[in-house]
Design a protein around this motif. Structure first.
Motif, PDB file in Angstrom:
ATOM      1  N   SER A   1       0.660  -1.074  -0.092  1.00 21.30           N
ATOM      2  CA  SER A   1      -0.139   0.051   0.077  1.00 21.30           C
ATOM      3  C   SER A   1       0.846   1.362   0.002  1.00 21.30           C
ATOM      4  N   LEU A   2       2.113   1.360   0.749  1.00 18.86           N
ATOM      5  CA  LEU A   2       3.022   2.400   0.844  1.00 18.86           C
ATOM      6  C   LEU A   2       3.439   2.396  -0.516  1.00 18.86           C
ATOM      7  N   GLY A   3       3.922   1.375  -1.281  1.00 23.30           N
ATOM      8  CA  GLY A   3       4.464   1.580  -2.731  1.00 23.30           C
ATOM      9  C   GLY A   3       3.387   2.148  -3.694  1.00 23.30           C
ATOM     10  N   ARG A   4       2.085   1.713  -3.420  1.00 26.09           N
ATOM     11  CA  ARG A   4       1.113   2.390  -4.293  1.00 26.09           C
ATOM     12  C   ARG A   4       0.793   3.766  -4.097  1.00 26.09           C
ATOM     13  N   TRP A   5       0.958   4.212  -2.819  1.00 22.01           N
ATOM     14  CA  TRP A   5       0.816   5.587  -2.424  1.00 22.01           C
ATOM     15  C   TRP A   5       1.938   6.284  -2.959  1.00 22.01           C
ATOM     16  N   GLN A   6       3.128   5.927  -3.075  1.00 24.28           N
ATOM     17  CA  GLN A   6       4.174   6.747  -3.494  1.00 24.28           C
ATOM     18  C   GLN A   6       4.026   6.667  -4.937  1.00 24.28           C
ATOM     19  N   LEU A   7       3.591   5.777  -5.648  1.00 23.14           N
ATOM     20  CA  LEU A   7       3.374   5.878  -7.350  1.00 23.14           C
ATOM     21  C   LEU A   7       2.064   6.957  -7.384  1.00 23.14           C
ATOM     22  N   HIS A   8       1.173   6.907  -6.485  1.00 14.56           N
ATOM     23  CA  HIS A   8       0.255   8.073  -6.630  1.00 14.56           C
ATOM     24  C   HIS A   8       0.559   9.286  -6.536  1.00 14.56           C
ATOM     25  N   ARG A   9       1.582   9.524  -5.645  1.00 13.41           N
ATOM     26  CA  ARG A   9       2.407  10.765  -5.488  1.00 13.41           C
ATOM     27  C   ARG A   9       3.136  11.014  -6.655  1.00 13.41           C
ATOM     28  N   ALA A  10       3.867  10.145  -7.207  1.00 12.95           N
ATOM     29  CA  ALA A  10       4.561  10.577  -8.319  1.00 12.95           C
ATOM     30  C   ALA A  10       3.926  10.816  -9.552  1.00 12.95           C
ATOM     31  N   ALA A  11       2.458  10.184  -9.647  1.00 12.68           N
ATOM     32  CA  ALA A  11       1.724  10.847 -10.853  1.00 12.68           C
ATOM     33  C   ALA A  11       1.128  12.105 -10.565  1.00 12.68           C
ATOM     34  N   GLU A  12       0.689  12.520  -9.232  1.00 12.42           N
ATOM     35  CA  GLU A  12       0.373  13.999  -8.989  1.00 12.42           C
ATOM     36  C   GLU A  12       1.674  14.740  -9.473  1.00 12.42           C
ATOM     37  N   ARG A  13       2.828  14.593  -8.843  1.00 13.87           N
ATOM     38  CA  ARG A  13       3.744  15.447  -9.239  1.00 13.87           C
ATOM     39  C   ARG A  13       4.196  15.582 -10.705  1.00 13.87           C
ATOM     40  N   LEU A  14       3.878  14.294 -11.479  1.00 10.77           N
ATOM     41  CA  LEU A  14       4.163  14.392 -12.976  1.00 10.77           C
ATOM     42  C   LEU A  14       3.133  15.521 -13.538  1.00 10.77           C
ATOM     43  N   ALA A  15       1.785  15.362 -13.115  1.00  8.90           N
ATOM     44  CA  ALA A  15       0.849  16.035 -13.746  1.00  8.90           C
ATOM     45  C   ALA A  15       1.090  17.562 -13.229  1.00  8.90           C
ATOM     46  N   ILE A  16       1.433  18.104 -12.075  1.00  8.54           N
ATOM     47  CA  ILE A  16       1.679  19.308 -11.900  1.00  8.54           C
ATOM     48  C   ILE A  16       2.924  19.847 -12.924  1.00  8.54           C
ATOM     49  N   LEU A  17       3.975  18.904 -12.977  1.00  8.24           N
ATOM     50  CA  LEU A  17       5.089  19.374 -13.887  1.00  8.24           C
ATOM     51  C   LEU A  17       4.643  19.534 -15.287  1.00  8.24           C
ATOM     52  N   GLN A  18       3.691  18.808 -15.785  1.00  6.66           N
ATOM     53  CA  GLN A  18       3.196  18.654 -17.127  1.00  6.66           C
ATOM     54  C   GLN A  18       2.112  20.130 -17.279  1.00  6.66           C
ATOM     55  N   THR A  19       1.752  20.417 -16.119  1.00  7.38           N
ATOM     56  CA  THR A  19       0.735  21.441 -15.971  1.00  7.38           C
ATOM     57  C   THR A  19       1.592  22.810 -16.303  1.00  7.38           C
ATOM     58  N   ILE A  20       2.673  23.051 -15.562  1.00  7.27           N
ATOM     59  CA  ILE A  20       3.516  23.900 -15.484  1.00  7.27           C
ATOM     60  C   ILE A  20       4.215  24.186 -16.839  1.00  7.27           C
ATOM     61  N   GLU A  21       4.806  23.045 -17.423  1.00  3.79           N
ATOM     62  CA  GLU A  21       5.481  23.122 -18.811  1.00  3.79           C
ATOM     63  C   GLU A  21       4.306  23.761 -19.809  1.00  3.79           C
ATOM     64  N   SER A  22       3.266  23.033 -19.677  1.00  4.32           N
ATOM     65  CA  SER A  22       2.010  23.400 -20.572  1.00  4.32           C
ATOM     66  C   SER A  22       1.660  24.871 -20.508  1.00  4.32           C
ATOM     67  N   GLY A  23       1.745  25.455 -19.355  1.00  2.04           N
ATOM     68  CA  GLY A  23       1.457  26.759 -19.259  1.00  2.04           C
ATOM     69  C   GLY A  23       2.359  27.783 -19.633  1.00  2.04           C
ATOM     70  N   ARG A  24       3.593  27.368 -19.417  1.00  2.00           N
ATOM     71  CA  ARG A  24       4.835  28.266 -19.710  1.00  2.00           C
ATOM     72  C   ARG A  24       5.038  28.093 -21.227  1.00  2.00           C
ATOM     73  N   ALA A  25       4.502  27.136 -22.026  1.00  2.00           N
ATOM     74  CA  ALA A  25       4.724  27.131 -23.215  1.00  2.00           C
ATOM     75  C   ALA A  25       3.580  27.734 -24.201  1.00  2.00           C
ATOM     76  N   GLN A  26       2.496  28.457 -23.595  1.00  2.00           N
ATOM     77  CA  GLN A  26       1.646  29.309 -24.201  1.00  2.00           C
ATOM     78  C   GLN A  26       2.130  30.523 -24.470  1.00  2.00           C
ATOM     79  N   ALA A  27       1.486  31.169 -25.523  1.00  2.46           N
ATOM     80  CA  ALA A  27       1.732  32.596 -25.567  1.00  2.46           C
ATOM     81  C   ALA A  27       1.392  33.536 -24.456  1.00  2.46           C
ATOM     82  N   PRO A  28       2.221  34.392 -24.323  1.00  3.47           N
ATOM     83  CA  PRO A  28       1.690  35.418 -23.149  1.00  3.47           C
ATOM     84  C   PRO A  28       0.224  35.999 -23.475  1.00  3.47           C
ATOM     85  N   LEU A  29      -0.517  36.056 -22.522  1.00  5.86           N
ATOM     86  CA  LEU A  29      -1.989  36.579 -22.324  1.00  5.86           C
ATOM     87  C   LEU A  29      -1.940  37.909 -21.642  1.00  5.86           C
TER      88      LEU A  29
END
Length: 258
Positions: A26-54
């Protein structure tokens, strides 16, 4: 002398090992869940910064207010509506964030975007209290990055209470001193000021000739660290599972022996 076999001890060992396998996996699965959350945050940051200035206007659609997107807004600051956010550390030093609304038009009520103008240090013991530098009076063009809300600090003493965190019911306050709060909710702030706020916050970046610092903190996105922790927990679970099979096999072999 060999101690006689105890069925109760064998069952207890098997039960403990089974619990260990479940907990460790269960601890291993929880760490995988946290990894997925952090990866999603990283993708959101990269996606936002790739946008044209608003360019922010009162008519900017909320769908375009993507977090981490570069943005620019022009207007006048309402310095009398400034709020000071307490307990915001930088490089291990205690300090404050300064938040001031930037008016985008002259309508009634006016439209505005809340700008996090920067960080200032807390005064040392025995020194005069730190005073937030006033916002410029003239019309400004402010550049920075969007975030969906003012980053919030967890407060156990405010757990379950409303999100205002000590914000006055009406702003500006008498005396002209900016209120100091722990957290700032956009809905509560809009209600206190009467402004029509965009549903996003602009973190100002760059140098503008004042003493505020603008190297804003970023969420932790080291998802590989969580994956490493998950691998460790799954390894421990595998060891416990092997031990379970060994104990069960030995117990079964003893039962088959004459």
């Amino acid at each position: 002398m060999v101690r006689p076999h105890s069925t109760a001890r064998t069952l207890a060992a098997l039960l403990l090992l089974a619990i260990a396998v479940f907990v460790l996996a269960s601890l291993g699965r929880w760490q995988l869940h946290r990894a997925a959350e952090r990866l999603a945050i990283l993708q959101t940051i990269e996606s936002g910064r790739a946008q044209a200035p608003l360019v922010l206007t009162p008519a900017t659609p909320p769908a375009q207010l993507q977090p981490w997107r570069p943005a620019q807004a022009s207007g006048r600051y309402r310095d009398d509506l400034t709020v000071v956010l307490d307990n915001r550390n930088r490089d291990g030093l205690p300090g404050y964030w300064i938040a001031t609304p930037l008016l985008l038009d002259d309508s009634n009520p006016p439209s505005a975007v809340l700008v996090l103008r920067g960080w200032m240090p807390r005064a040392a013991p025995g020194q005069p209290a730190a005073v937030a530098p006033p916002a410029p009076v003239a019309s400004q063009s402010v550049t920075g990055e969007l975030v969906e809300r003012v980053p919030r600090l967890f407060e156990i003493w405010h757990f379950g209470n409303d999100p205002e965190d000590g914000l006055p019911k009406r702003l500006p306050v008498d005396g002209g001193k900016p209120p100091t709060v722990q957290n700032l909710d956009l809905t509560a702030y809009a209600g206190a000021t009467g402004l029509r706020l965009l549903p996003a916050v602009l973190e100002q970046r760059g140098e503008v000739g004042d003493t505020l610092k603008r190297d804003w903190p970023q969420p932790s996105v080291d998802f590989n660290q969580n994956r490493g922790y998950a691998l460790q927990w799954f390894g421990f679970a595998t060891i416990a599972g092997i031990a379970f099979l060994v104990v069960a096999w030995r117990a079964l072999r003893r039962r088959r022996e004459p």
